[in-house]
Design a protein around this motif. Sequence first.
Motif, PDB file in Angstrom:
ATOM      1  N   ASP A  31     -16.206  -3.986  -6.023  1.00  0.00           N
ATOM      2  CA  ASP A  31     -16.924  -4.772  -7.024  1.00  0.00           C
ATOM      3  C   ASP A  31     -16.168  -6.032  -7.437  1.00  0.00           C
ATOM      4  N   GLY A  32     -15.020  -6.273  -6.816  1.00  0.00           N
ATOM      5  CA  GLY A  32     -14.239  -7.466  -7.134  1.00  0.00           C
ATOM      6  C   GLY A  32     -13.286  -7.292  -8.290  1.00  0.00           C
ATOM      7  N   ASN A  33     -13.091  -6.057  -8.751  1.00  0.00           N
ATOM      8  CA  ASN A  33     -12.171  -5.788  -9.847  1.00  0.00           C
ATOM      9  C   ASN A  33     -10.771  -5.494  -9.302  1.00  0.00           C
ATOM     10  N   PRO A  34      -9.742  -5.963  -9.997  1.00  0.00           N
ATOM     11  CA  PRO A  34      -8.382  -5.687  -9.534  1.00  0.00           C
ATOM     12  C   PRO A  34      -8.092  -4.186  -9.490  1.00  0.00           C
ATOM     13  N   VAL A  35      -7.460  -3.769  -8.413  1.00  0.00           N
ATOM     14  CA  VAL A  35      -7.001  -2.393  -8.290  1.00  0.00           C
ATOM     15  C   VAL A  35      -5.665  -2.312  -9.025  1.00  0.00           C
ATOM     16  N   GLY A  36      -5.528  -1.370  -9.915  1.00  0.00           N
ATOM     17  CA  GLY A  36      -4.322  -1.261 -10.732  1.00  0.00           C
ATOM     18  C   GLY A  36      -3.078  -0.931  -9.940  1.00  0.00           C
ATOM     19  N   GLY A  37      -1.963  -1.134 -10.587  1.00  0.00           N
ATOM     20  CA  GLY A  37      -0.697  -0.737  -9.995  1.00  0.00           C
ATOM     21  C   GLY A  37       0.180  -1.870  -9.528  1.00  0.00           C
TER      22      GLY A  37
ATOM     23  N   ALA B  90       0.831  -1.213   0.000  1.00  0.00           N
ATOM     24  CA  ALA B  90       0.000   0.000   0.000  1.00  0.00           C
ATOM     25  C   ALA B  90       0.864   1.262   0.000  1.00  0.00           C
ATOM     26  N   LEU B  91       1.909   1.272   0.797  1.00  0.00           N
ATOM     27  CA  LEU B  91       2.799   2.438   0.829  1.00  0.00           C
ATOM     28  C   LEU B  91       3.466   2.654  -0.532  1.00  0.00           C
ATOM     29  N   ALA B  92       3.880   1.563  -1.160  1.00  0.00           N
ATOM     30  CA  ALA B  92       4.520   1.670  -2.471  1.00  0.00           C
ATOM     31  C   ALA B  92       3.552   2.233  -3.507  1.00  0.00           C
ATOM     32  N   ARG B  93       2.334   1.701  -3.530  1.00  0.00           N
ATOM     33  CA  ARG B  93       1.358   2.191  -4.512  1.00  0.00           C
ATOM     34  C   ARG B  93       1.005   3.645  -4.252  1.00  0.00           C
ATOM     35  N   ARG B  94       0.879   4.011  -2.985  1.00  0.00           N
ATOM     36  CA  ARG B  94       0.571   5.405  -2.627  1.00  0.00           C
ATOM     37  C   ARG B  94       1.670   6.338  -3.124  1.00  0.00           C
ATOM     38  N   ARG B  95       2.904   5.888  -3.045  1.00  0.00           N
ATOM     39  CA  ARG B  95       4.067   6.684  -3.462  1.00  0.00           C
ATOM     40  C   ARG B  95       4.303   6.609  -4.975  1.00  0.00           C
ATOM     41  N   GLY B  96       3.644   5.667  -5.658  1.00  0.00           N
ATOM     42  CA  GLY B  96       3.848   5.506  -7.092  1.00  0.00           C
ATOM     43  C   GLY B  96       5.006   4.600  -7.445  1.00  0.00           C
ATOM     44  N   VAL B  97       5.475   3.817  -6.482  1.00  0.00           N
ATOM     45  CA  VAL B  97       6.567   2.878  -6.722  1.00  0.00           C
ATOM     46  C   VAL B  97       5.988   1.616  -7.370  1.00  0.00           C
TER      47      VAL B  97
END
Length: 156
Positions: free
Chosen positions: A130-136, A109-116
């Motif tokens: 909705d059960g869809n993958p969160v990107g990143g 979560a920290l990495a995705r928040r930072r854009g890593v």
Amino acid sequence: MQIAVCGPRECGDVEAGWAWEVGRLLAEAGATVLCGGGGGVMAAVAAGASAAGGLVIGVRPDSDRGAVCAGLSAVVFTDMGEARNAILIASADAVIVVGGSWGTLSELALARRRGVPVISLGGWRVLDADGNPVGGTTLAADPAEAVALAVREAAT
């Protein structure tokens, strides 16, 4: 390039084997390996990278020199508990997640928040309501693919 490898301190043989191979391949690619410096996935990645002559930095949540895994080139003792995860991720150009635990999820979560960029090898798959993958997060099939993706992402 600095690539963090995150995963549970208690892991099975498959995750440990993947982490060891990820460490070896990262070292052979010339990456500095960052990890939490403890047991499980952290110890396995440190062992693999150091066996290949790589540079491995452990970012510890405590100041207990007796809790450090073998294979580290250097250790940063933060004495900050889980808050050290932010330091580990802030230092990374890419993150490889091997397996999963709550601490590993916080690092993702920290990495995705930072854009890593995050590469997941047998780790978390985050879904929306909705059960869809969160990107990143990019899924890898094996250690070689995980390292290739992380090295490519870290270079951009």
